[in-house]
Design a protein around this motif. Structure first.
Motif, short mmCIF file in Angstrom:
data_model
loop_
_atom_site.label_atom_id
_atom_site.label_comp_id
_atom_site.label_asym_id
_atom_site.label_seq_id
_atom_site.Cartn_x
_atom_site.Cartn_y
_atom_site.Cartn_z
N LYS A 1 47.77 0.18 -56.94
CA LYS A 1 46.48 0.52 -56.34
C LYS A 1 45.83 1.70 -57.03
O LYS A 1 44.61 1.71 -57.28
CB LYS A 1 46.69 0.84 -54.86
CG LYS A 1 47.04 -0.37 -54.02
CD LYS A 1 47.21 0.01 -52.56
CE LYS A 1 47.59 -1.19 -51.72
NZ LYS A 1 47.79 -0.83 -50.29
N GLU A 2 46.65 2.70 -57.43
CA GLU A 2 46.09 3.86 -58.15
C GLU A 2 45.55 3.45 -59.51
O GLU A 2 44.47 3.91 -59.93
CB GLU A 2 47.18 4.92 -58.28
CG GLU A 2 47.59 5.55 -56.95
CD GLU A 2 48.71 6.56 -57.15
OE1 GLU A 2 49.17 6.70 -58.31
OE2 GLU A 2 49.12 7.20 -56.15
N GLU A 3 46.32 2.57 -60.23
CA GLU A 3 45.86 2.11 -61.55
C GLU A 3 44.57 1.31 -61.42
O GLU A 3 43.65 1.45 -62.24
CB GLU A 3 46.95 1.26 -62.20
CG GLU A 3 48.20 2.03 -62.60
CD GLU A 3 47.91 3.02 -63.72
OE1 GLU A 3 46.96 2.81 -64.48
OE2 GLU A 3 48.66 4.02 -63.79
N GLU A 4 44.50 0.46 -60.39
CA GLU A 4 43.27 -0.32 -60.19
C GLU A 4 42.10 0.58 -59.88
O GLU A 4 40.98 0.39 -60.38
CB GLU A 4 43.49 -1.31 -59.05
CG GLU A 4 44.42 -2.46 -59.42
CD GLU A 4 44.63 -3.41 -58.26
OE1 GLU A 4 44.14 -3.06 -57.15
OE2 GLU A 4 45.26 -4.47 -58.44
N LYS A 5 42.36 1.60 -59.10
CA LYS A 5 41.28 2.55 -58.79
C LYS A 5 40.83 3.30 -60.04
O LYS A 5 39.63 3.47 -60.28
CB LYS A 5 41.79 3.53 -57.73
CG LYS A 5 40.74 4.51 -57.25
CD LYS A 5 41.32 5.38 -56.15
CE LYS A 5 40.27 6.38 -55.65
NZ LYS A 5 40.81 7.26 -54.60
N LEU A 6 41.84 3.72 -60.88
CA LEU A 6 41.50 4.42 -62.12
C LEU A 6 40.74 3.51 -63.08
O LEU A 6 39.77 3.92 -63.74
CB LEU A 6 42.80 4.93 -62.77
CG LEU A 6 42.65 5.73 -64.06
CD1 LEU A 6 41.82 6.99 -63.78
CD2 LEU A 6 44.01 6.12 -64.60
N CYS B 1 35.86 1.73 -65.82
CA CYS B 1 34.83 0.70 -66.07
C CYS B 1 33.45 1.20 -65.69
O CYS B 1 32.46 0.95 -66.39
CB CYS B 1 35.19 -0.58 -65.32
SG CYS B 1 36.64 -1.41 -65.94
N GLU B 2 33.37 1.91 -64.57
CA GLU B 2 32.06 2.43 -64.15
C GLU B 2 31.55 3.45 -65.16
O GLU B 2 30.35 3.43 -65.52
CB GLU B 2 32.20 3.06 -62.77
CG GLU B 2 32.44 2.05 -61.65
CD GLU B 2 32.61 2.73 -60.31
OE1 GLU B 2 32.63 3.97 -60.31
OE2 GLU B 2 32.77 2.02 -59.29
N GLN B 3 32.43 4.34 -65.66
CA GLN B 3 32.00 5.32 -66.69
C GLN B 3 31.58 4.62 -67.97
O GLN B 3 30.59 5.00 -68.62
CB GLN B 3 33.15 6.30 -66.96
CG GLN B 3 33.45 7.22 -65.77
CD GLN B 3 34.61 8.15 -66.06
OE1 GLN B 3 35.19 8.09 -67.17
NE2 GLN B 3 34.95 8.98 -65.10
N LYS B 4 32.34 3.58 -68.34
CA LYS B 4 32.01 2.82 -69.57
C LYS B 4 30.64 2.17 -69.44
O LYS B 4 29.81 2.21 -70.37
CB LYS B 4 33.09 1.78 -69.82
CG LYS B 4 32.86 0.96 -71.11
CD LYS B 4 33.80 -0.20 -71.19
CE LYS B 4 33.44 -1.21 -70.12
NZ LYS B 4 34.21 -2.45 -70.21
#
Length: 591
Positions: free
Chosen positions: A509-514, A519-522
């Motif tokens: 869950k942490e990796e998916e959140k990261l 992706c949003e920053q990209k």
């Protein structure tokens, strides 16, 4: 001398007033009034706790039974100078004169007269009491309980300073009663005369200053006659407590460690075995021994049950147990039923040849051989018939006796001979039956031994089978223990795997959140780069277009200015005809 203590409980109706100064406790110095009341009603409170009002009323009505609440008059007499003078003169009367009564009687709330002085302000109404203030009328039931402890007057223990005279004849007035206790007048604090619905008697409570005075009064007056004319005696008991409770509080329910004393049905007085002897009849009704002696009848005064029933004959037929139409053999005493019931008496005659039998109801003797009665029967001289012999006089009596003796001797001889033959035959028959029974017992004994042997073999087989089953059970227990250990290991492993699974799920869950944040920053960076690229392309295209323009146009663009409006208007103006757009800064860079 041992004495018992009693407890007086006045059960009042809901609307009845509470009499003043009635409660008393010999343990008042050790316990407060609230503690005494709580202790007295502990059992009733626990029994009625949680019950509905209807159920409570039903329980209280059940314990009251057929006793009805009646009006009781409680008169309090306190020693004072006036009463002492009346006692000394012997001229006191229970009722006041009509003139004095008219002076004291009046209506409550009379209007006051005008004050003598204006400075004194009197109220508009003045309250006063009409009648005798020492007489109170209540509505309820008086309960008398006896404690289960006995004390001796010789022992120096705490009992009570209050005594109760259980019954005082109604013929004794208050003046007579005061004369009866005149010698202890100085030691009396107050007396309460209690009159209820019991006819011709009343009860008196006497409170003394100390217990020593009460003991002295008890030793002097207990069992003493009230006067020399009447037979009534003074019956005294010590009062441990006198309490007042309402009926809805459970005052009629049983009290722990106390026994309620009933009333004698004959004299209507309380029954206490420490004061008078008590007898209980066969019908379970109790009375004073003197009252039952005066009854002079064998029946119970309450239910009329006969205390000395007529003896019931227990004779019955030896064969069938019937108790009617019985005949007894005059030879051996065998009792059997008549020929109109089961004919056991006649069967006894057929088996034993005992000729004579007597009927138990009328004592008439029957001769089975002659098939007629022979009790006091002779042949008539006129017709030869058998008639009852009723001769009078000494001669007839002697002849009758001689004839009876002769007949009895002959009868006894013949019956003894037949009896001998009968018993000899019976002995032979019994010996034969006994021999057959012995042979049967031997046969049964052999069969029993064979069964025991077979059961022993069966028992051995079962023991071996049990041993093999125990071995199998031991092996199975070992396997079960091993499987239990493996199951525990698997459970521990499963527990660890579940913990690792939870940890990995959290990391995922942490990796998916990261990843989502990356992706949003990209996407944001790509958007910015696209905008920058669009600006660069726009700049290059504009510079290229400006380079292709003539020198005058470039000069004009160079000297021109760019006005930036709203985004929508800027877009429309940029695309609209006849409105060329230009940027000042970028135009200079184009040159």
């Amino acid at each position: 001398m041992s004495v018992s203590l009693v407890v007086l409980r006045l059960e009042l109706a809901e609307t009845s007033p509470v009499p003043g100064g009635f409660p008393y406790s010999a343990a008042a110095t050790e316990m407060s009034d609230e503690e005494i009341q709580e202790k007295s009603l502990a059992a009733a409170t626990a029994f009625l706790d949680g019950k509905e009002p209807v159920e409570k009323a039903a329980i209280i009505h059940q314990h009251i039974g057929r006793r009805e609440m009646t009006d009781m008059i409680i008169e309090t007499i306190k020693p004072d100078a006036a009463l002492k003078a009346v006692m000394e003169e012997g001229k006191a009367s229970e009722a006041s004169s009509p003139d004095d009564r008219s002076k004291h009687n009046g209506q409550s709330g009379g209007v006051g007269t005008a004050p003598d002085s204006p400075s004194k302000q009197l109220p508009d109404q003045i309250s006063f009491f009409s009648g005798n203030p020492s007489v109170e009328i209540v509505h309820g039931i008086m309960h008398l309980y006896k404690t289960n402890k006995m004390t001796s007057l010789k022992e120096d223990v705490r009992r009570s300073a209050m005594l109760c005279i259980l019954t005082v004849p109604a013929t004794m007035t208050s003046h007579d009663l005061m004369k009866f206790v005149a010698s202890f007048y100085e030691a009396i604090e107050h007396m309460k005369i209690i009159r209820d619905s019991t006819p011709n008697q009343y009860m008196v409570l006497i409170k003394f200053s100390t217990q020593a005075d009460a003991d002295s009064f008890y030793m002097t007056c207990n069992g003493r006659q009230f006067n020399s004319i009447e037979e009534d005696v003074c019956q005294l008991v010590y009062v441990e407590r006198a309490e007042v409770f309402k009926s809805e509080d459970g005052a009629s329910l049983p009290v722990m460690d106390l026994t309620e004393l009933p009333k004698c049905t004959v004299c209507l007085e309380r029954m206490d075995e420490s004061v008078n002897g008590i007898l209980t009849t066969l019908c379970n009704h109790s009375f004073h021994s003197q009252c039952l002696q005066r009854w002079e009848d064998t029946t119970c005064p309450v239910c009329r049950y006969c205390q000395t029933p007529e003896p019931v004959e227990e004779n019955k037929c030896f064969e069938c147990g019937v108790q009617e139409n019985l005949w007894i053999c005059l030879i051996c005493g065998h009792i059997g039923c008549g020929r109109y019931v089961s004919r056991h008496a006649y069967k006894h005659f057929e088996e034993t040849q005992h000729t004579y039998a007597m009927q138990l109801t009328n004592h008439r003797v029957w001769d089975y051989a002659g098939d007629n009665y022979v009790h006091r029967l002779v042949a008539s001289k006129t017709d030869g018939k058998l008639v009852q012999y009723e001769c009078e006089g000494d001669i007839c009596q002697e002849e009758k006796i001689d004839a009876l003796q002769l007949e009895y001797s002959y009868l006894l001889t013949s019956q003894l001979e037949s009896q001998r033959i009968y018993w000899e035959n019976k002995i032979v028959r019994i010996e034969k039956d006994t021999a057959e029974e012995i042979n049967n017992m031997k046969t049964k004994f052999k069969e029993t031994i064979e069964k025991c042997d077979s059961l022993e073999h069966r028992l051995n087989d079962l023991v071996k089978e049990k041993q093999s089953v125990e071995r199998k059970c031991t092996q199975l227990n070992t396997k079960v223990s091993k499987l239990t250990t493996e199951l525990k290991e698997e459970q521990e492993m499963n527990k660890c795997l579940r913990a690792n699974q939870i940890l990995l799920q959290n990391k995922l869950k942490e990796e998916e959140k990261l990843l989502k944040e990356t992706c949003e920053q990209k996407d944001l960076q790509i958007t910015e780069v696209q905008e920058q690229l669009r600006d660069v392309m726009f700049y290059l295209e504009t510079q290229q277009k400006i380079n292709h323009l003539p020198a005058e146009a470039r000069q004009e663009i160079q000297d021109g200015q760019i006005n930036i409006a709203m985004a929508s208007s800027a877009g429309s103006s940029a695309g609209g005809p006849g409105k060329p757009s230009s940027r000042k800064g970028r135009g200079k860079r184009g040159k």
